[in-house]
Design a protein around this motif. Structure first.
Motif, PDB file in Angstrom:
ATOM      1  N   MET A   1       0.945  -1.187   0.129  1.00 58.36           N
ATOM      2  CA  MET A   1       0.074  -0.021  -0.060  1.00 58.36           C
ATOM      3  C   MET A   1       0.817   1.316   0.033  1.00 58.36           C
ATOM      4  N   ASP A   2       0.403   2.057  -0.714  1.00 61.92           N
ATOM      5  CA  ASP A   2       1.387   3.437  -0.970  1.00 61.92           C
ATOM      6  C   ASP A   2       1.135   4.196   0.309  1.00 61.92           C
ATOM      7  N   VAL A   3       2.074   5.130   0.297  1.00 62.59           N
ATOM      8  CA  VAL A   3       1.936   6.103   1.701  1.00 62.59           C
ATOM      9  C   VAL A   3       0.803   6.966   1.717  1.00 62.59           C
ATOM     10  N   THR A   4       0.215   7.342   0.501  1.00 62.90           N
ATOM     11  CA  THR A   4      -0.577   8.274   0.521  1.00 62.90           C
ATOM     12  C   THR A   4      -2.045   7.573   0.866  1.00 62.90           C
ATOM     13  N   THR A   5      -2.017   6.299   0.355  1.00 64.10           N
ATOM     14  CA  THR A   5      -3.449   5.614   0.512  1.00 64.10           C
ATOM     15  C   THR A   5      -3.484   5.084   2.053  1.00 64.10           C
ATOM     16  N   ALA A   6      -2.446   4.782   2.458  1.00 66.39           N
ATOM     17  CA  ALA A   6      -2.353   4.498   4.012  1.00 66.39           C
ATOM     18  C   ALA A   6      -2.479   5.469   4.861  1.00 66.39           C
ATOM     19  N   ARG A   7      -1.999   6.563   4.494  1.00 68.52           N
ATOM     20  CA  ARG A   7      -2.397   7.837   5.260  1.00 68.52           C
ATOM     21  C   ARG A   7      -4.049   8.320   5.384  1.00 68.52           C
ATOM     22  N   GLU A   8      -4.451   8.221   4.195  1.00 70.18           N
ATOM     23  CA  GLU A   8      -5.944   8.498   3.851  1.00 70.18           C
ATOM     24  C   GLU A   8      -6.713   7.383   4.928  1.00 70.18           C
ATOM     25  N   ARG A   9      -6.454   6.017   4.752  1.00 71.02           N
ATOM     26  CA  ARG A   9      -7.103   5.136   5.336  1.00 71.02           C
ATOM     27  C   ARG A   9      -6.996   5.206   6.778  1.00 71.02           C
ATOM     28  N   MET A  13      -9.919   6.117   9.506  1.00 80.09           N
ATOM     29  CA  MET A  13     -10.135   5.277  10.468  1.00 80.09           C
ATOM     30  C   MET A  13     -10.344   6.003  11.985  1.00 80.09           C
ATOM     31  N   LEU A  14      -9.241   6.946  12.155  1.00 80.59           N
ATOM     32  CA  LEU A  14      -9.114   7.864  13.362  1.00 80.59           C
ATOM     33  C   LEU A  14     -10.380   8.595  13.426  1.00 80.59           C
ATOM     34  N   ALA A  15     -10.696   9.382  12.502  1.00 80.29           N
ATOM     35  CA  ALA A  15     -11.865  10.344  12.675  1.00 80.29           C
ATOM     36  C   ALA A  15     -13.087   9.322  13.064  1.00 80.29           C
ATOM     37  N   GLU A  16     -13.239   8.076  12.588  1.00 78.33           N
ATOM     38  CA  GLU A  16     -14.448   7.210  12.711  1.00 78.33           C
ATOM     39  C   GLU A  16     -14.203   6.672  14.329  1.00 78.33           C
ATOM     40  N   LEU A  17     -13.263   6.342  14.678  1.00 73.95           N
ATOM     41  CA  LEU A  17     -13.021   5.809  16.088  1.00 73.95           C
ATOM     42  C   LEU A  17     -13.160   7.116  16.970  1.00 73.95           C
ATOM     43  N   GLU A  18     -12.744   8.231  16.790  1.00 72.79           N
ATOM     44  CA  GLU A  18     -13.031   9.334  17.655  1.00 72.79           C
ATOM     45  C   GLU A  18     -14.331   9.706  17.657  1.00 72.79           C
ATOM     46  N   ARG A  19     -15.333   9.657  16.469  1.00 70.61           N
ATOM     47  CA  ARG A  19     -16.683   9.799  16.580  1.00 70.61           C
ATOM     48  C   ARG A  19     -17.507   8.740  17.621  1.00 70.61           C
ATOM     49  N   SER A  20     -16.883   7.469  17.298  1.00 65.52           N
ATOM     50  CA  SER A  20     -17.361   6.180  18.030  1.00 65.52           C
ATOM     51  C   SER A  20     -17.125   6.543  19.573  1.00 65.52           C
ATOM     52  N   ALA A  58      -8.155   1.480  22.052  1.00 65.28           N
ATOM     53  CA  ALA A  58      -6.905   0.842  22.005  1.00 65.28           C
ATOM     54  C   ALA A  58      -6.791   0.743  20.433  1.00 65.28           C
ATOM     55  N   GLN A  59      -7.662   0.644  19.609  1.00 68.46           N
ATOM     56  CA  GLN A  59      -7.521   0.758  18.030  1.00 68.46           C
ATOM     57  C   GLN A  59      -7.188   2.121  17.857  1.00 68.46           C
ATOM     58  N   ARG A  60      -7.673   3.200  18.598  1.00 64.23           N
ATOM     59  CA  ARG A  60      -7.433   4.488  18.285  1.00 64.23           C
ATOM     60  C   ARG A  60      -5.907   4.764  18.546  1.00 64.23           C
ATOM     61  N   ARG A  61      -5.297   4.394  19.639  1.00 60.78           N
ATOM     62  CA  ARG A  61      -4.128   4.163  20.058  1.00 60.78           C
ATOM     63  C   ARG A  61      -2.889   3.896  18.824  1.00 60.78           C
ATOM     64  N   ALA A  62      -3.375   2.635  18.445  1.00 56.99           N
ATOM     65  CA  ALA A  62      -2.684   2.020  17.123  1.00 56.99           C
ATOM     66  C   ALA A  62      -2.631   2.817  16.010  1.00 56.99           C
ATOM     67  N   VAL A  63      -3.910   3.366  15.598  1.00 53.77           N
ATOM     68  CA  VAL A  63      -4.089   4.137  14.351  1.00 53.77           C
ATOM     69  C   VAL A  63      -3.040   5.399  14.550  1.00 53.77           C
ATOM     70  N   ILE A  64      -2.961   6.055  15.693  1.00 57.38           N
ATOM     71  CA  ILE A  64      -2.150   6.985  15.881  1.00 57.38           C
ATOM     72  C   ILE A  64      -0.776   6.614  15.736  1.00 57.38           C
ATOM     73  N   GLU A  65      -0.230   5.331  16.258  1.00 57.04           N
ATOM     74  CA  GLU A  65       1.082   4.904  16.406  1.00 57.04           C
ATOM     75  C   GLU A  65       1.429   4.679  14.928  1.00 57.04           C
ATOM     76  N   ALA A  66       0.423   4.360  14.095  1.00 59.62           N
ATOM     77  CA  ALA A  66       0.733   3.950  12.621  1.00 59.62           C
ATOM     78  C   ALA A  66       0.912   5.185  11.837  1.00 59.62           C
ATOM     79  N   ARG A  93      -5.440  -4.452   7.883  1.00 61.14           N
ATOM     80  CA  ARG A  93      -5.215  -3.822   9.127  1.00 61.14           C
ATOM     81  C   ARG A  93      -4.120  -2.698   8.915  1.00 61.14           C
ATOM     82  N   PRO A  94      -4.617  -1.525   8.360  1.00 60.19           N
ATOM     83  CA  PRO A  94      -3.470  -0.412   7.937  1.00 60.19           C
ATOM     84  C   PRO A  94      -2.809  -0.096   9.320  1.00 60.19           C
TER      85      PRO A  94
END
Length: 110
Positions: A1-9, A13-20, A58-66, A93-94
């Motif tokens: 997966m290229d960096v741009t696509t990874a960042r977008e995904r 994910m982060l925005a959705e997790l923060e809403r949840s 926990a998933q939010r933390r993993a996304v921020i670390e990614a 699992r990006p």
């Protein structure tokens, strides 16, 4: 997966997790009337919401670390063995920080 696509995904994910997380942290039970008969049900609902909040946090933390690994230029590299994380794993699992083998070892240690 290229960096741009990874960042977008990851950002999606982060925005959705923060809403949840925001919804789960709300207290809808406090604004409605309850009977004594509902107390057991409310406790079960609260326990379920807390479990979901724990997983989402926990998933939010993993996304921020990614996202940090992306910034540091090490995204897609296993944090344990430094070998490449398989492309298919990153597609699924990006936020994955480990290759399948190292993730398996980590889970067995729990």
């Amino acid at each position: 997966m290229d960096v741009t696509t990874a960042r977008e995904r990851l950002e999606e994910m982060l925005a959705e997790l923060e809403r949840s997380i925001g919804v789960l942290q709300g207290d809808p039970a406090a604004v409605r009337e309850h009977s004594a008969a509902d107390a057991g049900s409310d406790l079960t609902d609260a326990d379920r919401a807390q479990a979901m909040l724990t997983v989402a946090t926990a998933q939010r933390r993993a996304v921020i670390e990614a996202l940090k690994r992306l910034e540091e230029g090490v995204y897609g590299e296993c944090v344990d063995c430094r070998k490449p994380v398989p492309e298919g794993r990153l597609e699924a699992r990006p936020e994955a920080a480990r290759c399948v083998q190292c993730q398996g070892k980590k889970e067995r240690r729990r």
